[in-house]
Write a protein that holds these residues in place. Structure first.
Motif, PDB file in Angstrom:
ATOM      1  N   GLY A 240      -5.708 -13.807   2.491  1.00 35.10           N
ATOM      2  CA  GLY A 240      -5.549 -12.612   3.312  1.00 35.10           C
ATOM      3  C   GLY A 240      -4.129 -12.448   3.831  1.00 35.10           C
ATOM      4  O   GLY A 240      -3.416 -13.428   4.058  1.00 35.10           O
TER       5      GLY A 240
ATOM      6  N   ASP B  40      -4.275   0.848  -1.412  1.00 34.35           N
ATOM      7  CA  ASP B  40      -3.738  -0.462  -1.760  1.00 34.35           C
ATOM      8  C   ASP B  40      -3.043  -0.439  -3.114  1.00 34.35           C
ATOM      9  O   ASP B  40      -3.485   0.240  -4.052  1.00 34.35           O
TER      10      ASP B  40
ATOM     11  N   GLN C 179     -10.945  -5.951   0.327  1.00 36.99           N
ATOM     12  CA  GLN C 179     -10.244  -6.686  -0.714  1.00 36.99           C
ATOM     13  C   GLN C 179      -9.117  -7.497  -0.100  1.00 36.99           C
ATOM     14  O   GLN C 179      -8.336  -6.997   0.700  1.00 36.99           O
ATOM     15  N   VAL C 180      -9.054  -8.768  -0.455  1.00 34.34           N
ATOM     16  CA  VAL C 180      -7.974  -9.635   0.024  1.00 34.34           C
ATOM     17  C   VAL C 180      -7.409 -10.409  -1.155  1.00 34.34           C
ATOM     18  O   VAL C 180      -8.024 -10.495  -2.230  1.00 34.34           O
TER      19      VAL C 180
ATOM     20  N   TYR D  93       0.846  -1.194   0.000  1.00 36.65           N
ATOM     21  CA  TYR D  93       0.000   0.000   0.000  1.00 36.65           C
ATOM     22  C   TYR D  93       0.880   1.243   0.000  1.00 36.65           C
ATOM     23  O   TYR D  93       2.082   1.181   0.247  1.00 36.65           O
TER      24      TYR D  93
ATOM     25  N   THR E  27      -2.868  -6.728  -0.237  1.00 35.53           N
ATOM     26  CA  THR E  27      -4.309  -6.799  -0.442  1.00 35.53           C
ATOM     27  C   THR E  27      -4.654  -7.128  -1.897  1.00 35.53           C
ATOM     28  O   THR E  27      -5.470  -7.997  -2.167  1.00 35.53           O
TER      29      THR E  27
END
Length: 427
Positions: free
Chosen positions: A314, A65, A366-367, A56, A319
């Motif tokens: 995750g 991200d 978001q993963v 990020y 991300t």
């Protein structure tokens, strides 16, 4: 009168509330649990030139991200894996270890000399085929500490001598592991002209053959696990001990103890177990509806180990994408084609996509898949047993531990001593 073990357990259970801390106090005193900021980023505790983990960007105080990057000494892991493939050898880990420890890429002569050093700078006199423990990582800790006892000057504080000791640890670890795993004492590497990845495959198969593609996949696994920034738990454990001035054997043994924890090093095993459970439930399938149902059941604690987790999905920093996943996914694709495992690999890809989609719906964030999602699958295709997953992780990560130990011993002579706030009774 002596308290028996059952009496001691009962006494502790009756007293457990004396250790209970009101969760609201952490916010009141601004204590950052897990050394995490409110937005999930890590608390800044040091500086390093060794490794960067990028997931990020902070713009005007807000987290944005980005595609994940893993950077070793300025080189992305994508670039290092590309170089390994172009070289056509399974010596990517040797190149990576050299880069992490010495700060520059080796030329061909340096690389060959370093490979030879790793295969010969070993301590084998005290290697045992049997240990008073069933856990391989614990056996590795025992052997590393035994190396301290065999060292004529183990507390020598010169950086160059600490480096030599560290390389001796790294060189000896695979022999420790496979002596214990095969119950046969190994005092030398079986392939003196081979890479570390090739020797590991040969020892695991007890002389069995392997293909160049298999060696390539294991080499990439070793490369992507070699370091992950200075903030991961085991590297931080290494750095905390380093700040005391203690010996490198103690530091690396402690880092292994950290990696042994299931929240740090054991996720690939958990992922493999989850995949086996899904496979038993559904068979090999890429049906989105079937896989989505399984993912929702995992999250609702109605399937698998009932933890409510989808293992391998995750990450604390990544991300949009985990760069290690990009590397090992493609390596797995090629190995699956070689081994006729295309359907199983297709299921892995479909499960990855479905799980990320379900997590987005369930959590609103978001993963992406993390490195453990494909690591266990890769090890399985290589025929490597689950009990070796974490020990191989530890062998690889030792390069990073050595590098961080030396960097911190050179630059930070202050003892790491954070503070706790007393919130108990005052009588």
């Amino acid at each position: 009168m002596e308290l028996e073990k059952d009496d001691l357990r009962a006494l502790y259970n009756r007293s457990a509330e004396n250790n209970l801390i009101d969760p609201s106090l952490y916010a009141r005193y601004r204590v950052k649990q897990g050394l995490r900021n409110e937005n999930g980023t890590g608390v800044k505790v040091g500086l390093t030139r060794i490794c960067d983990v990028v997931g990020y960007q902070m713009i005007h105080g807000h987290k944005h991200d980005t595609e994940g990057q893993l950077i070793y000494r300025g080189y992305t892991i994508d670039e290092l894996v590309r170089r390994q493939k172009e070289a056509g050898t399974a010596m990517g880990y040797e190149t990576t270890a050299f880069l992490l420890i010495f700060g520059h890429l080796p030329d061909e002569q340096e690389l060959q000399a370093f490979r030879t050093t790793l295969l010969h700078n070993i301590h084998t006199d005290f290697i045992a085929a049997k240990y008073p423990t069933s856990n391989l990582l614990n056996a590795m800790q025992i052997e590393v500490l035994k190396m301290y006892a065999q060292d004529d000057n183990p507390d020598n504080d010169r950086l160059e001598d600490r480096m030599v000791k560290g390389l001796s640890i790294l060189a000896s670890l695979p022999l420790f592991v496979f002596s214990c795993h095969t119950s046969e004492k190994l005092t030398a590497y079986p392939l003196p002209d081979g890479s570390l990845a090739e020797n590991i495959l040969y020892m695991d198969r007890q002389g069995g053959s392997f293909t160049p593609e298999e060696a390539n996949v294991l080499d990439i696994l070793l490369m992507i696990h070699a370091d992950h920034g200075g903030g991961n738990n085991s590297a931080f454990t290494d750095v905390v001990l380093t700040s005391t001035g203690t010996d490198i054997y103690s530091c690396i043994s402690a880092a292994m103890g950290s990696l042994k924890g299931p929240k740090h090093g054991g996720a690939a095993n958990k992922m493999a177990q989850m995949y086996d459970a899904i496979l038993e439930e559904t068979g090999i399938t890429t049906d989105p509806a079937v896989l989505e149902d399984v993912c929702w059941r995992l999250l609702s604690k109605d399937f698998g180990d009932r933890s409510g987790l989808i293992y391998g999905i995750g990450h604390a920093i990544y991300t949009k994408s985990d760069p290690r996943v990009r590397m090992i996914r493609e390596a797995c694709r090629q190995l699956a084609a070689e081994k006729g495992e295309e359907e199983a690999f297709a299921m892995m890809e479909a499960l990855e996509q479905t799980a990320c989609r379900v997590m987005k719906k369930a959590k609103g964030v978001q993963v992406c898949a993390n490195v453990d999602f494909y690591s266990g699958f890769a090890y399985r295709m290589l025929g490597i047993e689950p009990e070796l997953f974490v020990p191989l992780f530890a062998i690889s990560r030792t390069a990073g531990w050595i590098a961080h130990h030396l960097e911190n011993r050179q630059n930070n002579r202050k003892l790491i001593r954070p503070a706790n706030i007393y919130v108990g009774e005052r009588l």
